[in-house]
Design a protein around this motif. Sequence first.
Motif, PDB file in Angstrom:
ATOM      1  N   TYR A 194       4.868 -11.473  12.013  1.00 11.69           N
ATOM      2  CA  TYR A 194       4.876 -10.928  10.654  1.00 11.69           C
ATOM      3  C   TYR A 194       3.639 -10.052  10.496  1.00 11.69           C
ATOM      4  N   PHE A 195       3.850  -8.808  10.070  1.00  6.83           N
ATOM      5  CA  PHE A 195       2.751  -7.870   9.874  1.00  6.83           C
ATOM      6  C   PHE A 195       2.713  -7.445   8.407  1.00  6.83           C
ATOM      7  N   LYS A 196       1.512  -7.394   7.856  1.00  3.07           N
ATOM      8  CA  LYS A 196       1.362  -7.021   6.452  1.00  3.07           C
ATOM      9  C   LYS A 196       0.092  -6.204   6.277  1.00  3.07           C
ATOM     10  N   LYS A 197       0.157  -5.221   5.402  1.00  4.60           N
ATOM     11  CA  LYS A 197      -1.002  -4.395   5.102  1.00  4.60           C
ATOM     12  C   LYS A 197      -1.038  -4.129   3.600  1.00  4.60           C
ATOM     13  N   VAL A 198      -2.224  -4.279   3.004  1.00  4.03           N
ATOM     14  CA  VAL A 198      -2.421  -4.032   1.582  1.00  4.03           C
ATOM     15  C   VAL A 198      -3.141  -2.696   1.405  1.00  4.03           C
ATOM     16  N   VAL A 199      -2.601  -1.850   0.541  1.00  2.00           N
ATOM     17  CA  VAL A 199      -3.155  -0.516   0.314  1.00  2.00           C
ATOM     18  C   VAL A 199      -3.633  -0.423  -1.131  1.00  2.00           C
ATOM     19  N   GLN A 200      -4.878   0.029  -1.325  1.00  2.00           N
ATOM     20  CA  GLN A 200      -5.441   0.224  -2.662  1.00  2.00           C
ATOM     21  C   GLN A 200      -5.474   1.721  -2.970  1.00  2.00           C
ATOM     22  N   PHE A 201      -5.074   2.084  -4.171  1.00  2.00           N
ATOM     23  CA  PHE A 201      -5.086   3.484  -4.593  1.00  2.00           C
ATOM     24  C   PHE A 201      -6.256   3.710  -5.555  1.00  2.00           C
ATOM     25  N   VAL A 202      -7.017   4.772  -5.308  1.00  2.00           N
ATOM     26  CA  VAL A 202      -8.131   5.111  -6.195  1.00  2.00           C
ATOM     27  C   VAL A 202      -7.601   5.409  -7.596  1.00  2.00           C
ATOM     28  N   CYS A 203      -6.526   6.159  -7.658  1.00  2.00           N
ATOM     29  CA  CYS A 203      -5.848   6.448  -8.925  1.00  2.00           C
ATOM     30  C   CYS A 203      -4.465   5.823  -8.876  1.00  2.00           C
ATOM     31  N   ALA A 204      -4.154   5.015  -9.868  1.00  2.00           N
ATOM     32  CA  ALA A 204      -2.830   4.398  -9.924  1.00  2.00           C
ATOM     33  C   ALA A 204      -1.753   5.482  -9.907  1.00  2.00           C
ATOM     34  N   THR A 205      -0.656   5.214  -9.204  1.00  2.00           N
ATOM     35  CA  THR A 205       0.347   6.248  -8.995  1.00  2.00           C
ATOM     36  C   THR A 205       1.756   5.684  -9.053  1.00  2.00           C
ATOM     37  N   ASP A 206       2.711   6.571  -9.329  1.00  3.10           N
ATOM     38  CA  ASP A 206       4.128   6.247  -9.219  1.00  3.10           C
ATOM     39  C   ASP A 206       4.853   7.307  -8.402  1.00  3.10           C
TER      40      ASP A 206
END
Length: 418
Positions: free
Chosen positions: A303-315
């Motif tokens: 199982y592989f997982k990666k968490v990504v943080q955005f400087v500016c919230a986006t859609d």
Amino acid sequence: MFGLIDADSFYVNCQLVFRPDLRGKPAIVLSNNDGCCVAANRAAKAVGVKKFGPYFEQQHLCRRHHVQVFSSNYELFADLSSKMMQVIGRFAPEQYVYSIDESFVSFQKCQAAIPNLWLHCRAIRRAVWRECRLPVCVGVGETLTLAKLANHAAKQLVQYQGVCVIDNDALRIEILKLMPVDEVWGIGRKLTAKLGLLGINTAFDLAQLAPKMARQLFSIEVERTVRELNGQICKTWDETKADKQQIFSTRSLGERITTRDHLQQALAKHAAIAAAKAREQGSLCKTMVVFAANSPHDPQPVYFKKVVQFVCATDDSRELCAAVSRELSNLYRPGVRYYRVGVGLLELCRKTLQQYDLFNMPKSDPKLMQVFDEINQRYGRDALFIAAQGSDQHWVMRREFLSPQYTTRWSDIPTVKA
């Protein structure tokens, strides 16, 4: 008075609308990737087919008893549901679509103009059958909870013939005594067990419980349920649903993924689906989780997982797909036969309340995404899509028993020979 109109074996009967030759014969509908039986008509249950049982364990039984098997035809389900709700809406001034096959209506503003509510409900049932060829049952009560129980009685008890109107106290008590407590709206399996320890086994037993005691022993929701069973309105449908705090798009794959490109395409597709859902409710995403795994039944589950943080919230679908591409090296391993992939959007915030600073401004253009969504709404999902999703998707959901999309695809429109 409130009414609940519920379609019988909706998924199965949608498949039979254009197959009248199969009416009365055993039929089932399978889940995604043809995994398990999610709907079965009475004829199928009579020969031993188990609802929610894995299909591979029941396929020999289906062959032996000539059970007609269908894959999930979501396009057909959605279109017939929309038509059914439009027909129902003509019979009451207020309507609330509760699910794909259930709709509440309110007769409070027009009850004086309806001379016979039972005949009015019979007319609803006949109109849905005449115009949509879908069998429905109608239940009516003074509260939403009683309407739900009345609908169950209409469906399960032969004497009501598909319509049950609880319009007097004697009938209310009679039906409450016939209904197990787990059939009451909002009473789940765990709560049923706790109520059983107190000797509360039927809906009537629950109605006899003092409301204050119900709140002390359980919760305010149980208190409201008790009051509703006694004809006191405590619950109303809410037209403005609360926004989801998390949005996930995940799926088991119809065909295992073994290449880097196909993994990227699958993850990009789920990122685009999640982004569209976020835009629909007016939310922006601050954190995204991307995951990929093989089957837990494989000799060496991974199982592989990666968490990504955005400087500016986006859609923006483009930003999310670009983030997936950047993290692909952390998710792909040669030799792994990927079976399940997905994308989740976390830390959602309202677009109208988002604040930016001078050094961190959004890169996306909301008007572009608006046009993107409008095109897909008008011409169908993925009429316009991000190139990273790929155009030749061998890994998409398996639907080996897919019926024609009779009402939404030109090539599948039935031909009538007179």
